[in-house]
Design an enzyme around this catalytic site. Structure first.
Site: not given
Ligand code: UDX
Length: 475
Positions: A14, A282
């Site tokens: 995945g 996550c």
């Molecule tokens: C996250 C963690 O960052 C990562 O370390 C872990 O292994 C898995 O979960 P991911 O879910 O792939 O990764 O994306 P991430 O970039 O963390 O964004 C998560 C969510 O938060 C997204 O919907 C993003 O749009 C949102 N986000 C992120 C915001 O709304 N504002 C921000 O400043 C950053």
């Protein structure tokens, strides 16, 4: 003792297993890596000759697959053979929230982890290092260990030499930047009890990562650190989102506030972008699990504290739907609205927990006709997420909400009252405002939930513009 690792097997092809094994294969060309999955359709996609058909989209992934596939990186459904030949086995299966039974809605469902452990115990030979890569509840290693050791006891005679060493090596990659995160991680975390097994995994990573970035710890601290890292990141987003609403009513601007507070090195500049709420596989799952663990240990105040991070996230999505409806004269019945972006963030085709799902559902429930465009998400995925069939044509005589897929930004804007930006895809920064405004109905609106800096030009074409956390939207 010294473990020399030649063959690696990864169970689960995945978002974590695929990219992380691709990078290990690319960096350690002397190791053979077999990624196995029971899902034949997914494995076929990983093996497809057209690299645009890989089951996940990640910048830079295609190039690595092209370099390593068939050389030292293989994708197959042959679980038994590859487990038997492996010196090291990564468990990268998904760990969703339980939907029924004890802990439903909060606890992590370990059925795939358990099934993988049973397969390992059945087929592994000799000394095998088992690495937890999936995000797991604290003390899962104990479950894995007891499953593995039970077979050793049972098969004592025929498997004198069978021995397992469990390591926790949580993955911190974020989707959309997975390859870069794997190639240049902030840190690598390895938890375990056996120094030599830890060393074996450390040797793999140290091929391309500096020793000082490799943290070695006990199993439980490694498992818990992954949950807490995600909880802290999500908490920052809920904190900034809660303040976006305050900015909107007081005349302040959330971007100015985020910039000003982020300059304090104790706070830091990352994860301060206000938006439609966090999505992804996550954050919500891990916080729910944290809440479950806290309740289990009777720590109700801690549980409530983290539960509120999720409540703010739900509220932000509802709040955005309400803003859209209110600005469009209190009703969206029969109105065509253009939804721009459906994935949970840019550069991924993943829609798990995407805020777009709830916002679209709310608008459809209110009777809107949605034209949804996303550069990477397939219509059949949107259909599954919204639990609603795509309409071929909108039925203007019906007050029921509906949706259709649009193949471009401009197609989505035809006869629409509003452009609603839900994902920050880069191509949304280069819109031809003249062209798009001519397709829309007046008075036309832009709802920018991602602050993607809509150009001043848009205003010149008569758009009303609402941007998240901008108090200048005040009447
Ligand atoms: C996250 C963690 O960052 C990562 O370390 C872990 O292994 C898995 O979960 P991911 O879910 O792939 O990764 O994306 P991430 O970039 O963390 O964004 C998560 C969510 O938060 C997204 O919907 C993003 O749009 C949102 N986000 C992120 C915001 O709304 N504002 C921000 O400043 C950053």
């Amino acid at each position: 003792m010294d473990y020399s690792i030649k063959n690696i097997c990864c169970i689960g092809a995945g978002y974590v297993g695929g990219p992380s094994m691709a990078v290990i294969a690319d960096k350690c060309t002397n190791k053979n890596i077999n990624v196995v999955d029971l899902n034949k359709e997914r494995i076929d996609l990983w093996n497809s000759s057209n690299l645009s058909n890989l089951p996940i989209y990640e910048p830079g992934l295609k190039e690595i697959i092209k370099r390593r596939r068939g050389k030292n990186l293989f994708f197959s459904t042959e679980v038994k053979k590859n487990i038997a030949e492996a010196d090291m086995i990564f468990i990268s299966v998904n760990t969703p929230t339980k939907i029924k039974g004890i802990g439903a809605g909060e606890a992590i469902d370990l059925k795939w982890v358990e099934a993988s452990s049973r397969q390992i115990s059945r087929y592994a030979k000799g000394k095998t290092i088992v690495v937890e890569k999936s995000t797991l509840p604290v003390r899962t290693a104990e479950t894995i260990k007891s499953i593995l050791n039970s077979t050793i006891t049972k098969n004592k005679n025929q498997s004198e030499s069978q021995e397992f060493f469990i390591l926790s090596n949580p993955e911190f990659l974020a989707e959309g930047t997975a390859i870069n995160d794997l190639e240049n991680p902030d840190r690598i975390l390895i938890g375990g009890e056996d120094d030599d097994a830890i060393k074996a995994l450390e040797n793999i990573y140290s091929t391309w990562i500096n020793q000082d970035k490799i943290i070695k710890t006990d199993l439980w601290s490694a498992e818990l650190s992954k949950l807490i890292a995600n909880a802290f990141l999500a908490q920052r987003i809920s904190s900034i989102n809660s303040i976006s609403a305050l900015c909107e009513v007081t005349g302040a601007d959330i971007k100015e506030v985020a910039n000003a507070i982020g300059k304090d090195t104790r706070i830091g500049e990352f994860f301060l972008n206000s938006g439609p709420g966090f999505g992804g596989s996550c954050f919500k799952k891990d916080i729910l699990n944290l809440v479950y663990i806290c309740k289990y240990y009777g720590l109700y105040e801690t549980a409530n504290y983290w539960q509120n991070v999720i409540e703010i996230n739900n509220w932000q999505q509802k709040r955005i739907s309400n803003v859209i409806i209110n600005k469009l004269f209190g009703t969206v019945v029969g109105k065509k609205l253009s939804i721009l972006g459906f994935s949970f963030k840019k550069n991924t085709n993943d829609t798990r927990e995407s805020p777009a799902i709830k916002i679209c559902k709310n608008l459809i429930e209110e009777g809107a006709k949605l034209n949804i465009y996303d550069p990477q998400v397939m219509p059949k995925i949107i259909e599954r997420d919204l639990n609603l069939k795509e309409s071929i044509e909108f039925d203007s005589s019906s007050e029921l909400g509906e949706w259709k897929f649009a193949s471009s930004i401009y197609e989505s804007a035809i006869d629409s009252d509003a452009l609603i930006f839900l994902t920050e895809w880069d191509e949304f920064k280069f819109i031809n405002w003249k062209k798009i405004s001519e397709k829309m109905r007046d008075p036309k609106w832009i709802f920018d939930t991602r602050s993607i800096s809509i150009s001043k030009e848009a205003q010149a074409y008569g758009f009303n513009i609402w941007v998240i956390g901008e108090g200048k939207n005040l009447p």
